[in-house]
Design an enzyme around this catalytic site. Structure first.
Site, PDB file in Angstrom:
ATOM      1  N   LYS A  11       1.071  -1.274   0.290  1.00 26.95           N
ATOM      2  CA  LYS A  11      -0.067   0.485  -0.436  1.00 26.95           C
ATOM      3  C   LYS A  11       0.822   0.898  -0.427  1.00 26.95           C
ATOM      4  CE  LYS A  11      -3.358  -0.612   2.744  1.00 26.95           C
ATOM      5  NZ  LYS A  11      -4.876  -0.624   2.252  1.00 26.95           N
TER       6      LYS A  11
HETATM    7  C1  LIG Z   1      -6.568  -0.470  -3.431  1.00 22.45           C
HETATM    8  C2  LIG Z   1      -7.301  -1.651  -2.276  1.00 22.45           C
HETATM    9  N1  LIG Z   1      -7.639  -2.330  -2.334  1.00 22.45           N
HETATM   10  C3  LIG Z   1      -8.227  -3.881  -1.642  1.00 22.45           C
HETATM   11  C4  LIG Z   1      -7.756  -3.285  -0.596  1.00 22.45           C
HETATM   12  C5  LIG Z   1      -8.557  -4.844   0.286  1.00 22.45           C
HETATM   13  O1  LIG Z   1      -7.227  -5.020   0.904  1.00 22.45           O
HETATM   14  P1  LIG Z   1      -7.407  -5.749   2.545  1.00 22.45           P
HETATM   15  O2  LIG Z   1      -8.016  -6.817   1.985  1.00 22.45           O
HETATM   16  O3  LIG Z   1      -5.413  -6.063   2.487  1.00 22.45           O
HETATM   17  O4  LIG Z   1      -7.781  -4.513   3.768  1.00 22.45           O
HETATM   18  C6  LIG Z   1      -7.371  -2.064   0.026  1.00 22.45           C
HETATM   19  C7  LIG Z   1      -7.098  -1.780   1.418  1.00 22.45           C
HETATM   20  O5  LIG Z   1      -6.886  -1.222   2.440  1.00 22.45           O
HETATM   21  C8  LIG Z   1      -6.415  -1.134  -0.803  1.00 22.45           C
HETATM   22  O6  LIG Z   1      -6.320  -0.325  -0.562  1.00 22.45           O
END
Ligand SMILES: Cc1ncc(COP(=O)(O)O)c(C=O)c1O
Length: 309
Positions: A151
């Site tokens: 992220k």
């Molecule tokens: C762009 C994006 N995609 C997918 C997700 C989902 O990821 P996770 O399930 O690990 O929170 C997030 C979570 O913040 C995100 O920012």
């Protein structure tokens, strides 16, 4: 109850954790974050941190990409986080935000010859998309072609553009396409469709962040409902003809999608499979399903309510 941060190697009130305006990360997006949920179990008077280790494993991998030297192991990061949450003592759902970043107060676009730092803070945060069912719009902003599994703060600008475009167009959330026009993900969530009774979700090569919630849903659907998930390329038009659709993410949990680009999904109500997964997920993340307790890290040794062990 107040929010604390672990900042520059010690615990301080959140309001005291400040960085300078020349900090490299602020200018060039040279940092990466995680989002971790702490879910309050009111019967057990406990906060369960969900899949804590997996979040910090992803952060460690991201640090390799951004050449950030994180001076803590995954286990140490988990311990710091438990201590932080215990210190805050919240009795409600919380969100934990760790950030690893280029901390030198030095300008210049680069990753080398810069110091790195890490902080984490926790604060009360309810549902991210605070609605029973979402309406979504396909965004004119596309996912970047390089999407490392991290992220990375600088990569979130296209998501922010997409989200605000969606809100200003009257939707709750954006669905972003890949650079070549296939379905990728929401601005902060992965996306699932139900097609012919099976789950379908964009594959890892579709410029998605491989979400921890996505993985949780795939496991729960397989183990508890006997439903397989097909990870593949998804065409935009499939969004409009799917039987059900939902978004998944640490912040958004499982959010049903009722409408995309002004077309109703199914009958526009929460689908049957979506509702079952929502119920399962709600129990699992709050430590109410003994089969999945390995995914839940209790934060409190001493109850914040009774003060007893
Ligand atoms: C762009 C994006 N995609 C997918 C997700 C989902 O990821 P996770 O399930 O690990 O929170 C997030 C979570 O913040 C995100 O920012």
């Amino acid at each position: 109850m107040k929010s604390y941060a672990f900042f520059q190697k010690k615990f301080v009130p959140l309001s005291e954790a400040k960085i300078g305006i020349m900090t490299n990360c602020l200018h060039y997006g040279t940092g990466l974050f995680e989002g971790i949920r702490g879910n309050w179990n009111s019967q057990q008077k406990q906060i369960y941190l969900f899949r804590l280790k997996e979040h910090y494993e992803r952060m460690h991998n991201g640090c390799r990409v951004l050449r950030i030297n994180l001076p803590y192991t995954v286990d140490e990061l988990c311990q710091i986080t438990v201590e932080l949450v215990e210190k805050c003592g919240f009795q409600e759902d919380i969100y934990v935000r760790p950030v690893a970043y280029k901390s030198s107060e030095a300008l210049g676009v680069r990753l080398h010859n810069l110091e790195d730092d890490f902080f984490v803070f926790a604060f009360p945060w309810g549902p991210y998309l605070d609605i029973d069912k979402a309406s979504c719009g396909v965004s004119s902003w596309r996912r970047p072609s390089e999407t490392p599994q991290a992220k990375i703060t600088g990569l979130y600008t296209s998501n922010a553009l997409a989200k605000t475009e969606a809100i200003e167009n009257g939707f709750h959330e954006a669905i972003m396409l890949t650079p070549d026009g296939h379905v990728s993900e929401g601005s902060g969530e992965n996306i699932f469709l139900v097609i012919d009774g099976k789950l379908v979700t964009p594959a890892s090569y579709e410029h998605i962040l491989i979400g921890i919630t996505r993985n949780t849903v795939i496991e729960l659907a397989r183990n508890e409902l006997g439903i397989e998930t097909i990870e593949r390329r998804v065409d935009r038009s499939e969004l409009y003809t799917a039987e059900e659709c939902f978004l998944t993410g640490t912040a958004a949990n499982i959010t049903p999608v009722a409408e995309i680009d002004h077309r109703k999904i199914g009958n526009g109500e929460i689908g049957e499979i979506t509702a079952k997964l929502q119920q399962l997920y709600a129990d699992v993340i709050r430590g109410n399903n003994p089969k999945y307790l390995d995914w839940c890290t209790p934060a409190y040794k001493v109850s914040p309510v009774t003060g007893t062990e």
